[in-house]
Design a protein around this motif. Structure first.
Motif, PDB file in Angstrom:
ATOM      1  N   ARG A 140       0.653  -0.794   0.107  1.00  0.00           N
ATOM      2  CA  ARG A 140      -0.643  -0.242   0.143  1.00  0.00           C
ATOM      3  C   ARG A 140       1.170   1.210   0.167  1.00  0.00           C
ATOM      4  NH1 ARG A 140      -3.342  -2.954   3.478  1.00  0.00           N
ATOM      5  NH2 ARG A 140      -2.582  -2.612   5.191  1.00  0.00           N
ATOM      6  N   LEU A 141       2.292   1.677   1.294  1.00  0.00           N
ATOM      7  CA  LEU A 141       2.631   2.610   1.071  1.00  0.00           C
ATOM      8  C   LEU A 141       3.070   2.769  -0.470  1.00  0.00           C
ATOM      9  CD1 LEU A 141       4.502   1.869   4.829  1.00  0.00           C
ATOM     10  CD2 LEU A 141       2.737   4.327   3.589  1.00  0.00           C
ATOM     11  N   ALA A 142       3.954   1.752  -0.935  1.00  0.00           N
ATOM     12  CA  ALA A 142       4.926   0.921  -2.464  1.00  0.00           C
ATOM     13  C   ALA A 142       4.064   1.716  -3.300  1.00  0.00           C
ATOM     14  CB  ALA A 142       5.677   0.207  -2.598  1.00  0.00           C
ATOM     15  N   ALA A 143       2.247   2.052  -3.118  1.00  0.00           N
ATOM     16  CA  ALA A 143       1.556   2.188  -4.454  1.00  0.00           C
ATOM     17  C   ALA A 143       1.495   3.788  -4.137  1.00  0.00           C
ATOM     18  CB  ALA A 143       0.273   1.760  -4.325  1.00  0.00           C
ATOM     19  N   GLY A 144       1.495   4.082  -3.237  1.00  0.00           N
ATOM     20  CA  GLY A 144       1.342   5.541  -3.272  1.00  0.00           C
ATOM     21  C   GLY A 144       2.422   6.251  -2.946  1.00  0.00           C
ATOM     22  N   ASP A 145       3.645   5.830  -3.373  1.00  0.00           N
ATOM     23  CA  ASP A 145       5.246   6.871  -3.913  1.00  0.00           C
ATOM     24  C   ASP A 145       5.564   7.297  -2.394  1.00  0.00           C
ATOM     25  OD1 ASP A 145       5.329   5.941  -6.180  1.00  0.00           O
ATOM     26  OD2 ASP A 145       4.021   7.497  -6.685  1.00  0.00           O
ATOM     27  N   ALA A 146       5.184   6.308  -1.526  1.00  0.00           N
ATOM     28  CA  ALA A 146       5.370   6.990   0.452  1.00  0.00           C
ATOM     29  C   ALA A 146       6.406   6.334   0.379  1.00  0.00           C
ATOM     30  CB  ALA A 146       4.694   7.030   1.880  1.00  0.00           C
ATOM     31  N   HIS A 147       8.153   6.829  -0.621  1.00  0.00           N
ATOM     32  CA  HIS A 147       9.165   6.739  -0.158  1.00  0.00           C
ATOM     33  C   HIS A 147       9.521   6.595   0.971  1.00  0.00           C
ATOM     34  CE1 HIS A 147       9.085   6.712  -4.774  1.00  0.00           C
ATOM     35  NE2 HIS A 147       8.673   8.030  -4.398  1.00  0.00           N
ATOM     36  N   GLU A 148       9.830   7.697   2.110  1.00  0.00           N
ATOM     37  CA  GLU A 148      10.153   7.454   3.564  1.00  0.00           C
ATOM     38  C   GLU A 148       9.402   6.599   4.199  1.00  0.00           C
ATOM     39  OE1 GLU A 148      13.503   8.794   6.208  1.00  0.00           O
ATOM     40  OE2 GLU A 148      13.210   9.091   3.982  1.00  0.00           O
ATOM     41  N   ASP A 149       8.228   6.529   4.374  1.00  0.00           N
ATOM     42  CA  ASP A 149       7.482   5.817   4.894  1.00  0.00           C
ATOM     43  C   ASP A 149       7.846   4.376   5.020  1.00  0.00           C
ATOM     44  OD1 ASP A 149       6.448   7.735   6.253  1.00  0.00           O
ATOM     45  OD2 ASP A 149       4.915   7.315   4.447  1.00  0.00           O
ATOM     46  N   VAL A 150       8.103   3.773   3.290  1.00  0.00           N
ATOM     47  CA  VAL A 150       8.174   2.586   3.014  1.00  0.00           C
ATOM     48  C   VAL A 150       9.714   1.671   3.001  1.00  0.00           C
ATOM     49  CG1 VAL A 150       9.546   0.982   1.407  1.00  0.00           C
ATOM     50  CG2 VAL A 150       7.585   2.281   0.666  1.00  0.00           C
ATOM     51  N   ARG A 151      10.545   3.458   4.044  1.00  0.00           N
ATOM     52  CA  ARG A 151      11.856   2.801   4.256  1.00  0.00           C
ATOM     53  C   ARG A 151      11.799   3.027   6.210  1.00  0.00           C
ATOM     54  NH1 ARG A 151      13.964   6.383   0.036  1.00  0.00           N
ATOM     55  NH2 ARG A 151      13.051   8.211   1.097  1.00  0.00           N
ATOM     56  N   LEU A 152      10.706   2.964   6.455  1.00  0.00           N
ATOM     57  CA  LEU A 152      10.899   3.438   8.083  1.00  0.00           C
ATOM     58  C   LEU A 152       9.941   1.991   8.353  1.00  0.00           C
ATOM     59  CD1 LEU A 152       9.055   6.860   8.544  1.00  0.00           C
ATOM     60  CD2 LEU A 152      11.304   6.026   9.490  1.00  0.00           C
ATOM     61  N   LEU A 153       8.793   1.394   7.659  1.00  0.00           N
ATOM     62  CA  LEU A 153       8.284   0.397   7.517  1.00  0.00           C
ATOM     63  C   LEU A 153       9.410  -0.935   7.348  1.00  0.00           C
ATOM     64  CD1 LEU A 153       5.404  -1.108   8.501  1.00  0.00           C
ATOM     65  CD2 LEU A 153       5.121  -0.966   6.190  1.00  0.00           C
ATOM     66  N   LEU A 154      10.138  -0.828   6.226  1.00  0.00           N
ATOM     67  CA  LEU A 154      11.298  -1.609   5.703  1.00  0.00           C
ATOM     68  C   LEU A 154      12.456  -2.109   7.213  1.00  0.00           C
ATOM     69  CD1 LEU A 154      12.509  -1.735   2.221  1.00  0.00           C
ATOM     70  CD2 LEU A 154      11.009  -3.411   2.853  1.00  0.00           C
ATOM     71  N   ALA A 155      13.198  -0.971   8.400  1.00  0.00           N
ATOM     72  CA  ALA A 155      13.693  -0.962   9.101  1.00  0.00           C
ATOM     73  C   ALA A 155      13.103  -1.712  10.585  1.00  0.00           C
ATOM     74  CB  ALA A 155      13.733   0.792   9.659  1.00  0.00           C
ATOM     75  N   ARG A 156      11.620  -0.764   9.931  1.00  0.00           N
ATOM     76  CA  ARG A 156      10.990  -1.694  11.522  1.00  0.00           C
ATOM     77  C   ARG A 156      10.668  -3.519  11.358  1.00  0.00           C
ATOM     78  NH1 ARG A 156       4.489  -1.056  12.507  1.00  0.00           N
ATOM     79  NH2 ARG A 156       3.952  -2.197  14.349  1.00  0.00           N
ATOM     80  N   PHE A 157      10.395  -3.977   9.875  1.00  0.00           N
ATOM     81  CA  PHE A 157      10.593  -5.232   9.707  1.00  0.00           C
ATOM     82  C   PHE A 157      11.490  -5.824   9.727  1.00  0.00           C
ATOM     83  CE2 PHE A 157       6.220  -4.565   6.429  1.00  0.00           C
ATOM     84  CZ  PHE A 157       6.261  -4.734   7.683  1.00  0.00           C
ATOM     85  N   VAL A 158      12.899  -5.873  10.111  1.00  0.00           N
ATOM     86  CA  VAL A 158      14.080  -5.877   9.791  1.00  0.00           C
ATOM     87  C   VAL A 158      13.577  -6.472  11.651  1.00  0.00           C
ATOM     88  CG1 VAL A 158      16.652  -5.374  10.101  1.00  0.00           C
ATOM     89  CG2 VAL A 158      15.145  -4.569   8.017  1.00  0.00           C
ATOM     90  N   ARG A 159      13.734  -5.492  12.542  1.00  0.00           N
ATOM     91  CA  ARG A 159      13.834  -5.655  14.111  1.00  0.00           C
ATOM     92  C   ARG A 159      13.288  -6.766  14.126  1.00  0.00           C
ATOM     93  NH1 ARG A 159      13.458   0.243  13.155  1.00  0.00           N
ATOM     94  NH2 ARG A 159      11.805   0.302  14.283  1.00  0.00           N
ATOM     95  N   LYS A 160      11.788  -6.856  13.726  1.00  0.00           N
ATOM     96  CA  LYS A 160      10.660  -7.540  13.951  1.00  0.00           C
ATOM     97  C   LYS A 160      10.920  -9.077  13.161  1.00  0.00           C
ATOM     98  CE  LYS A 160       5.371  -8.314  12.954  1.00  0.00           C
ATOM     99  NZ  LYS A 160       4.267  -7.840  12.241  1.00  0.00           N
ATOM    100  N   TYR A 161      11.705  -8.983  12.156  1.00  0.00           N
ATOM    101  CA  TYR A 161      12.302  -9.901  11.880  1.00  0.00           C
ATOM    102  C   TYR A 161      13.553 -10.588  12.200  1.00  0.00           C
ATOM    103  CZ  TYR A 161       7.066 -10.591   9.720  1.00  0.00           C
ATOM    104  OH  TYR A 161       6.549 -10.323   9.552  1.00  0.00           O
ATOM    105  N   ARG A 162      14.621 -10.063  13.015  1.00  0.00           N
ATOM    106  CA  ARG A 162      15.913 -10.640  13.112  1.00  0.00           C
ATOM    107  C   ARG A 162      15.480 -11.873  13.507  1.00  0.00           C
ATOM    108  NH1 ARG A 162      18.281  -5.311  14.390  1.00  0.00           N
ATOM    109  NH2 ARG A 162      18.694  -5.318  12.051  1.00  0.00           N
TER     110      ARG A 162
END
Length: 387
Positions: free
Chosen positions: A20-42
């Motif tokens: 959803r974020l990627a489709a909306g061109d929310a580049h910074e929000d995508v990066r923030l969400l990716l960082a959260r997923f990295v911590r979540k699934y580590r």
């Protein structure tokens, strides 16, 4: 490791949020969400976390529009050049880049909660998106000069790992007149394209000039432009405005902002914290005087507190006089603005410190020695000569 049904369902939900974020061109929000997923699934899914981390690092080497930048330079520009006025060639947007760090503003508890809420909504935008809710897109910061409006805007941007872009309406007004808002639209379009945190400083400037009969039509068009932009501002960016004169802001514009943050008079705790912060390396030298300085500067804006304390430190650094005498002079200069109750409270604080005789404190504050003795107890035998 095979995923359980619950884990697979959770990964599906996370993937949908990311899409959803990627489709909306929310580049910074995508990066923030990716960082959260990295911590979540580590811990649970280290292979997935490693792949997400690699994608995050790759995205951080590019700015908006694919402009390359060094991954090890967080404050390097990641955006296309700002628009300029066609005549003066001056940039229409000023930038504060505090991504390397910024001290939090000294705010009242209620303002702090509002500011943190705006930040949290954007940091957790995926949780809102899962329920079909967008974060706050626009907010207006209201209050007298020197209470921390611009610093709060910078703090919000820094927390979101973005620079703050400032469009100073008073600075561009002369170039805007006669150009049907072309400069204004160019600046706003540039901010939207880069999912920026944009501050419209002194937004009341337009409202102040609406009574100017020389070009009222053009000014009305500018207000209309801003009305439309606030209404249509994308959730990928954040539009902030600041005003010292809320009574001058057009009512139609006022209603467009999703949040109104009211900055009032600084609270005593904030003034005391400001005195300590602005004393910096000299705090130990002036520690016995912090309460007295805070009482004297209680009605000052935080910018005025900084100005007074910085002047005090300069004089001390240049050995104009010892610390006690310099503080006494500063307190004496501010005594006229204190009420009788405030002078009494200050006199008691000074007397209880044990560093000054009641006679010295009485000369400084104008409070009778008998009154000081009644509230603070016996006078010390020797004072430090506050004159």
């Amino acid at each position: 490791m095979a995923a359980t049904a619950d884990e697979f369902h959770e990964i599906e939900k996370d993937l949908a949020s990311l899409a959803r974020l990627a489709a909306g061109d929310a580049h910074e929000d995508v990066r923030l969400l990716l960082a959260r997923f990295v911590r979540k699934y580590r811990q649970k899914r280290p292979d997935l976390a490693a792949q997400l981390d690699q994608a995050l690092k790759s995205s951080q080497t590019r700015g908006a529009g694919g402009a390359l930048r060094r991954a090890d330079s967080p404050s390097a520009p990641a955006f296309s050049p700002p628009p300029v006025d066609s005549d003066s060639r001056l940039a229409l947007i000023r930038e504060f880049d505090d991504r390397r760090g910024l001290e939090p503003p000294l705010l009242s508890a209620s303002v702090h909660r509002q500011i943190e809420s705006i930040v949290l909504e954007r940091l957790e935008s995926d949780r809102l998106a899962a329920k079909g809710i967008t974060p706050t897109r626009s907010a207006i910061l209201v209050g007298p000069p020197g209470v921390g409006k611009t610093l709060s805007a910078r703090w919000i941007a820094a927390r979101l790992r973005k620079p703050l872009w400032v469009l100073d309406l008073t600075a561009v007004m002369s170039s805007l007149l006669g150009k049907t808002g072309n400069n204004l639209r160019a600046a706003l379009d540039h901010a939207k394209a880069n999912s920026a945190v944009l501050l419209l400083d002194e937004i009341d400037a337009i409202a102040k000039r609406r009574s100017d009969e020389s070009d009222i039509g053009e000014l009305k068009r500018l207000v209309t432009v801003i009305l439309q932009e606030v209404d249509q501002w994308p959730a990928t960016g954040l539009l902030l405005a600041a005003t010292n004169h809320p009574e001058l802001v057009d009512p139609a514009l006022w209603r467009r902002f999703e949040a109104v943050v009211q900055f009032g008079k600084s609270e005593p705790a904030a003034v005391s914290a400001a005195v300590r912060r602005f004393l910096g390396e000299d705090l130990a030298t002036f520690e016995p005087w912090v309460d007295a300085l805070s009482s004297t500067l209680a009605d000052a804006s935080l910018s005025d507190v900084q100005r007074s304390i910085t002047a005090l430190r300069r004089r001390h650094a240049l050995n104009e006089a010892d610390a006690q005498l310099l503080v006494g002079q500063l307190l004496g200069d501010g005594m006229a603005s204190l009420s009788k109750a405030q002078r009494l409270a200050l006199a008691i604080d000074l007397a209880k410190s044990g560093q000054h005789t009641h006679q010295d404190v009485s000369k400084l504050t104008g409070v009778a020695r008998d009154t000081i003795r009644r509230h603070a107890g016996p006078s010390p035998r020797r004072g430090r000569g506050l004159k």
